[in-house]
Enzyme design. Structure first.
Site, PDB file in Angstrom:
ATOM      1  N   GLU A  53       3.961  -5.777   7.107  1.00  0.00           N
ATOM      2  CA  GLU A  53       3.176  -4.736   7.782  1.00  0.00           C
ATOM      3  C   GLU A  53       3.508  -4.588   9.255  1.00  0.00           C
ATOM      4  O   GLU A  53       3.501  -3.481   9.807  1.00  0.00           O
ATOM      5  CB  GLU A  53       1.673  -5.020   7.637  1.00  0.00           C
ATOM      6  CG  GLU A  53       1.097  -4.708   6.268  1.00  0.00           C
ATOM      7  CD  GLU A  53       1.222  -5.850   5.270  1.00  0.00           C
ATOM      8  OE1 GLU A  53       2.027  -6.776   5.505  1.00  0.00           O
ATOM      9  OE2 GLU A  53       0.516  -5.829   4.252  1.00  0.00           O
ATOM     10  N   GLU A 109      -0.921  -9.232  -1.138  1.00  0.00           N
ATOM     11  CA  GLU A 109      -2.361  -9.427  -0.951  1.00  0.00           C
ATOM     12  C   GLU A 109      -3.097  -9.333  -2.286  1.00  0.00           C
ATOM     13  O   GLU A 109      -4.053 -10.065  -2.545  1.00  0.00           O
ATOM     14  CB  GLU A 109      -2.897  -8.387   0.041  1.00  0.00           C
ATOM     15  CG  GLU A 109      -2.355  -8.628   1.443  1.00  0.00           C
ATOM     16  CD  GLU A 109      -2.774  -7.555   2.429  1.00  0.00           C
ATOM     17  OE1 GLU A 109      -2.433  -6.375   2.194  1.00  0.00           O
ATOM     18  OE2 GLU A 109      -3.446  -7.885   3.411  1.00  0.00           O
ATOM     19  N   ALA A 126       0.862  -1.176   0.000  1.00  0.00           N
ATOM     20  CA  ALA A 126       0.000   0.000   0.000  1.00  0.00           C
ATOM     21  C   ALA A 126       0.902   1.230   0.000  1.00  0.00           C
ATOM     22  O   ALA A 126       2.089   1.138   0.314  1.00  0.00           O
ATOM     23  CB  ALA A 126      -0.865  -0.009   1.249  1.00  0.00           C
ATOM     24  N   GLY A 148       0.475  -5.113   0.714  1.00  0.00           N
ATOM     25  CA  GLY A 148      -0.657  -5.044  -0.207  1.00  0.00           C
ATOM     26  C   GLY A 148      -0.339  -5.642  -1.574  1.00  0.00           C
ATOM     27  O   GLY A 148      -1.250  -6.086  -2.284  1.00  0.00           O
TER      28      GLY A 148
HETATM   29  N1  3HC Z   1       4.590   3.463   0.162  1.00  0.00           N
HETATM   30  C1  3HC Z   1       5.080   4.682  -0.114  1.00  0.00           C
HETATM   31  N2  3HC Z   1       6.374   4.905  -0.427  1.00  0.00           N
HETATM   32  C2  3HC Z   1       7.183   3.840  -0.433  1.00  0.00           C
HETATM   33  C3  3HC Z   1       6.737   2.540  -0.149  1.00  0.00           C
HETATM   34  C4  3HC Z   1       5.367   2.365   0.157  1.00  0.00           C
HETATM   35  N3  3HC Z   1       4.857   1.153   0.428  1.00  0.00           N
HETATM   36  N4  3HC Z   1       7.788   1.694  -0.234  1.00  0.00           N
HETATM   37  C5  3HC Z   1       8.853   2.431  -0.571  1.00  0.00           C
HETATM   38  N5  3HC Z   1       8.489   3.729  -0.700  1.00  0.00           N
HETATM   39  C6  3HC Z   1       9.342   4.851  -1.102  1.00  0.00           C
HETATM   40  C7  3HC Z   1      10.476   5.099  -0.120  1.00  0.00           C
HETATM   41  O1  3HC Z   1      10.052   5.980   0.900  1.00  0.00           O
HETATM   42  C8  3HC Z   1      11.517   5.725  -1.025  1.00  0.00           C
HETATM   43  O2  3HC Z   1      11.138   7.055  -1.242  1.00  0.00           O
HETATM   44  P1  3HC Z   1      12.271   8.195  -1.411  1.00  0.00           P
HETATM   45  O3  3HC Z   1      13.098   7.769  -2.564  1.00  0.00           O
HETATM   46  O4  3HC Z   1      11.478   9.440  -1.614  1.00  0.00           O
HETATM   47  O5  3HC Z   1      13.025   8.181  -0.120  1.00  0.00           O
HETATM   48  C9  3HC Z   1      11.337   4.991  -2.336  1.00  0.00           C
HETATM   49  O6  3HC Z   1      10.011   4.447  -2.295  1.00  0.00           O
HETATM   50  C10 3HC Z   1      12.311   3.856  -2.565  1.00  0.00           C
HETATM   51  O7  3HC Z   1      12.301   3.024  -1.418  1.00  0.00           O
HETATM   52  P2  3HC Z   1      13.640   2.378  -0.848  1.00  0.00           P
HETATM   53  O8  3HC Z   1      14.708   3.423  -0.758  1.00  0.00           O
HETATM   54  O9  3HC Z   1      13.268   1.645   0.390  1.00  0.00           O
HETATM   55  O10 3HC Z   1      14.007   1.371  -2.039  1.00  0.00           O
HETATM   56  P3  3HC Z   1      14.709  -0.047  -1.966  1.00  0.00           P
HETATM   57  O11 3HC Z   1      14.891  -0.476  -3.363  1.00  0.00           O
HETATM   58  O12 3HC Z   1      15.874  -0.026  -1.044  1.00  0.00           O
HETATM   59  O13 3HC Z   1      13.658  -1.023  -1.259  1.00  0.00           O
HETATM   60  C11 3HC Z   1      11.500  -1.980  -0.893  1.00  0.00           C
HETATM   61  C12 3HC Z   1      12.470  -1.322  -1.900  1.00  0.00           C
HETATM   62  C13 3HC Z   1      12.070  -3.343  -0.428  1.00  0.00           C
HETATM   63  C14 3HC Z   1      10.211  -2.181  -1.584  1.00  0.00           C
HETATM   64  C15 3HC Z   1      11.355  -1.055   0.347  1.00  0.00           C
HETATM   65  O14 3HC Z   1      11.043   0.244  -0.105  1.00  0.00           O
HETATM   66  C16 3HC Z   1      10.279  -1.457   1.306  1.00  0.00           C
HETATM   67  O15 3HC Z   1      10.498  -2.330   2.125  1.00  0.00           O
HETATM   68  N6  3HC Z   1       9.100  -0.801   1.232  1.00  0.00           N
HETATM   69  C17 3HC Z   1       8.037  -0.981   2.151  1.00  0.00           C
HETATM   70  C18 3HC Z   1       7.328  -2.284   1.942  1.00  0.00           C
HETATM   71  C19 3HC Z   1       6.174  -2.401   2.913  1.00  0.00           C
HETATM   72  O16 3HC Z   1       6.303  -2.164   4.087  1.00  0.00           O
HETATM   73  N7  3HC Z   1       5.011  -2.770   2.385  1.00  0.00           N
HETATM   74  C20 3HC Z   1       3.834  -2.880   3.154  1.00  0.00           C
HETATM   75  C21 3HC Z   1       3.147  -1.558   3.159  1.00  0.00           C
HETATM   76  S1  3HC Z   1       1.755  -1.542   4.238  1.00  0.00           S
HETATM   77  C22 3HC Z   1       0.549  -2.352   3.368  1.00  0.00           C
HETATM   78  O17 3HC Z   1       0.773  -2.811   2.286  1.00  0.00           O
HETATM   79  C23 3HC Z   1      -0.778  -2.376   4.031  1.00  0.00           C
HETATM   80  C24 3HC Z   1      -1.711  -3.337   3.379  1.00  0.00           C
HETATM   81  O18 3HC Z   1      -1.715  -4.537   4.079  1.00  0.00           O
HETATM   82  C25 3HC Z   1      -3.081  -2.784   3.343  1.00  0.00           C
END
Ligand code: 3HC
Ligand code: NAI
Length: 690
Positions: A125, A105, A63, A102
């Site tokens: 998450e 999912e 998400a 997400g």
């Molecule tokens: N939402 C918004 N922005 C995000 C994001 C997300 N889910 N994931 C990454 N970004 C942004 C980062 O803030 C960063 O922004 P910036 O360049 O402005 O600083 C940019 O994307 C690149 O991210 P990384 O520097 O972390 O890039 P990497 O290549 O090192 O890593 C990744 C990629 C493994 C995908 C890592 O970004 C990550 O772990 N992201 C989060 C994944 C996550 O937690 N997903 C679950 C979200 S909650 C959810 O899905 C709820 C659902 O159940 C309803």
């Protein structure tokens, strides 16, 4: 068609491609056209199968975290997955890069999942203080079984494509360009014919759940959660998947998600997620970074050995230098032993161990450092020794080599000024054990060149470290604030608190251990030596050290360690020592509350952080939080000291500090200007107008 979701055709297979760089997060501007595309393909009779793929470096990584805490714009992810499940023709998620949160999912809404061999799949998450809110807790157990799903969701750790295939989460794994494989797979499924069962209707594995075993594992995980709500909610949601009908469990998951996303803990963890990424950003992006191939490490002791391992693990060849052949062999022997332990534990293969060891070249001759692009010294903490080492480096290092020190406290400007190339000098302050701890304080000295700094920030990421750039001062950010936290420890003991009472206040707050447990683990002699060098005293700790009680390694410290035990028990000798020293000073013991312990230790910690911001030693409050969470175990659910100060109330902190300042006259209690301003404006921004 939209800029973010495109539909193409390969014969009778429709390919729906999400294109939302950098990580294809499911922002509103993606969800809306995605929903439209899926509905159109569902209703298009010329489409026999649908492939859901992503452009760029990854499948959907989750998400859009920036949307949390704001009103949800429809369609939400759940609505999209619900539509996917109404599609009778085969739907195939083509996963490359990472399918996270997400993203996974969404893939669980498809009938099939195929993956690139390098892909990783997970529900992280919990690390953001929430639980999967798009049906992940209800669908994943249907493919993996409840216990495996519980482990994956509560740990938040992704698994590889091969593991996902073996577990039944992925139906096929391919090498090379994934989309054509996914299209062939989808066409083959369409040819075989349905009906295709959505994951929501696959209940067989759930029926086999041993609830008693599940509950035992969930209870164990809850114990390890140390006050965090999300892991417990995750376990509850997976249990619901077993005990409730699908739609009821889905609704329960939603209710838990809504509650968690609004919690302080989740706000804190999201703050840290963005804080870690922000910390690695430097002004003036366009500098050309220096190429770093071979790394030199001087000193193969506790830190040098760990630092060398961190680079070897990151794929860098390392030259390790010591003063004598014996010291070198001892250091290399410890490294080999550490890798052997990893092999025994199953976290490293014998082959990987051989490969890592092959990265090391040992030497006792500085001339062998001439081909290194980065050289880090980790020799004794002594200015004269450090200067001597840097003098030798000045003579042998190649032009443009970055010269770093791992000093804990010494003035890096002074070290830099002692050689002919101060622009190449900076601090790389690793934390012990350096091959394990994530934090790396990168210390920018007065004359450090921007390209040298940018190069090591980039390098830190390549070896899996969380980097924070800080300025020069005694102890930099972390150790300087640690000193402020510890300044009242002895006073609290003398006034009547016991070591275990103080440690308990810390662990109740969410720390993995309290200050006395930490001191015993690290070795009390380290602080003792440091105090002596600076002409300082700590009456209780000094006396323990004079008696040879250095903590766990000597079986006695602030606690008593019975043969081989890692957990200490209260030591009556320590308690009588405390009473004796208190009596000598004429202090009558009194009851001390946990609140007072927190006020007198953590408020000065925050106050020191405010001074560090004022002095621009750290660029942002979130940088300080990242240091404390990754280097010192500050509870993640509280977001680091500066975020926590906001939750606690800066005006309360100022008021209590003033109270203690009046009573004791101690400098650590004198509220910093910035802290007072934070109390008025709610912002840590040093440059903000009052
Ligand atoms: N939402 C918004 N922005 C995000 C994001 C997300 N889910 N994931 C990454 N970004 C942004 C980062 O803030 C960063 O922004 P910036 O360049 O402005 O600083 C940019 O994307 C690149 O991210 P990384 O520097 O972390 O890039 P990497 O290549 O090192 O890593 C990744 C990629 C493994 C995908 C890592 O970004 C990550 O772990 N992201 C989060 C994944 C996550 O937690 N997903 C679950 C979200 S909650 C959810 O899905 C709820 C659902 O159940 C309803
Ligand atoms: P250590 O005593 O374990 O290791 C120092 C090593 O340096 C010894 O093996 C010694 O033989 C070698 N050495 C000394 N002079 C040398 C020289 N001129 N050339 C080559 N090798 C030389 O010390 P430790 O704990 O590894 O500390 C090293 C540095 O790291 C210190 O500056 C310390 O402040 C810093 N540090 C230590 C941390 C810790 O937790 N131990 C954490 C972060 C930084």
């Amino acid at each position: 068609m939209s800029d973010f979701v495109k539909v193409s055709r390969d014969g009778d297979v429709a390919i729906v491609t999400i294109d939302n760089p950098p990580v294809n997060a499911l922002s509103f501007h993606v969800r809306e056209p995605l929903m439209q595309a899926l509905l159109a393909m569902r209703d298009d009779a010329s489409v026999a199968a649908i492939v859901l793929a992503c452009a760029g470096r990854t499948f959907v990584a989750g998400a859009d975290i920036t949307e949390f805490g704001k009103p949800v714009q429809q369609p939400d992810l759940r609505a999209i997955v619900a539509v996917l499940e109404t599609i009778a023709k085969p739907t195939v998620a083509a996963i490359h890069g990472t399918a996270l949160g997400g993203g996974l999912e969404l893939a669980l809404g498809c009938h099939f999942r195929v993956a690139d061999a390098g892909a990783r799949l997970g529900l992280p998450e919990v690390k953001l203080g929430i639980l999967p809110g798009g049906g992940g807790t209800v669908r994943l157990p249907r493919l993996l079984g409840a216990v495996k799903a519980l482990r994956m969701i509560v740990s938040g750790m992704p698994i590889s494509a091969a593991e996902a295939h073996e577990a039944g989460l992925v139906d096929a794994v391919f090498q090379g360009d994934l989309t054509p494989h996914a299209v062939n797979f989808a066409r083959e499924m369409a040819r075989k014919g349905g009906p295709f069962t959505p994951v929501r209707d696959r209940d067989d594995l759930l029926g086999e759940t041993d609830l008693a075993a599940f509950d035992a594992e969930a209870a164990d995980l809850a114990r390890k959660a140390r006050g965090l709500e999300a892991p417990i909610a995750c376990a509850q949601a997976v249990r619901n998947a077993v005990t409730m009908p699908f739609d009821e469990a889905l609704a329960a998951e939603r209710a838990l998600f809504v509650k968690l996303v609004a919690s302080d803990q989740s706000r804190a963890q999201r703050h840290l997620f963005f804080g870690e990424r922000e910390a690695a950003k430097l002004p003036g992006k366009d500098v050309v970074k220096r190429r770093i191939g071979r790394v030199g490490v001087i000193g193969a002791g506790t830190m040098g050995g760990g630092i060398a391992m961190a680079f070897a693990n990151g794929g860098f060849p390392v030259t390790l230098l010591e003063t004598s052949h014996e010291a070198l062999q001892r250091g290399l022997g410890t490294i080999e032993k550490n890798y052997a332990v990893s092999v025994t534990r199953g976290s490293l293969s014998e082959e990987a161990k051989r490969d890592r060891l092959a990265q090391f070249k040992g030497s006792t001759d500085y001339a062998d450092l001439a081909d290194c692009d980065l050289i880090i010294e980790a020799v004794f903490e002594d200015m004269a020794v450090k200067k001597e080492v840097f003098g030798k480096l000045d003579a042998v290092a190649k032009p443009g080599a970055i010269l770093a020190t791992n000093t804990s406290y010494l003035d890096i400007n002074e070290i830099a000024a002692s050689i002919s190339r101060p622009q190449d000098v900076l601090g790389l302050h690793f934390f012990s054990p350096a091959n394990v701890m994530k934090l790396l304080e990168i210390v920018r000295a007065e004359k450090t060149a921007p390209d040298a700094l940018a190069s090591v920030v980039d390098l830190a990421r390549r070896i899996g470290k969380v980097a924070v750039v800080v300025g020069v001062c005694h102890g930099f950010v972390g150790n300087r604030m640690l000193a402020a936290r510890g300044s009242e420890s002895e006073a609290l003991l003398l006034e009547g608190a016991t070591p275990s009472q103080i440690d308990r206040a810390f662990t109740d707050f969410g720390w993995p251990m309290g200050p006395f447990q930490m001191g015993d683990l690290a070795g009390l002699d380290i602080g003792w030596r440091n105090r002596k060098a600076r002409g300082l005293t700590a009456v209780i700790a000094d006396t323990l050290c004079e008696r040879g009680h250095f903590g766990q390694k000597t079986g006695r410290g602030f606690y008593l360690y019975e043969a081989g035990a890692r957990a200490g028990i209260p030591d009556p000798e320590v308690e009588s020592l405390i009473r004796e020293k208190a009596a000598e000073k004429g202090i009558a013991p009194r009851e001390i509350s946990a609140d007072e312990i927190i006020e007198r230790t953590l408020y000065p910690l925050v106050n020191e952080g405010a001074k560090i911001l004022e002095e621009k030693i750290a660029a942002r409050a979130s940088d300080i939080d990242v240091v404390w969470v990754n280097g010192y175990g500050f509870p993640i659910g509280r977001g680091g000291p500066m975020f926590w100060a906001g939750l606690e109330g800066a005006s309360k902190i100022v008021e209590r500090l003033e109270h203690w300042h009046q009573r004791t006259g101690k400098d650590v209690f004198k509220p910093a200007q910035l802290l007072k301003r934070m109390a008025e404006t709610g912002s840590w921004d040093v440059d903000a107008k009052a």
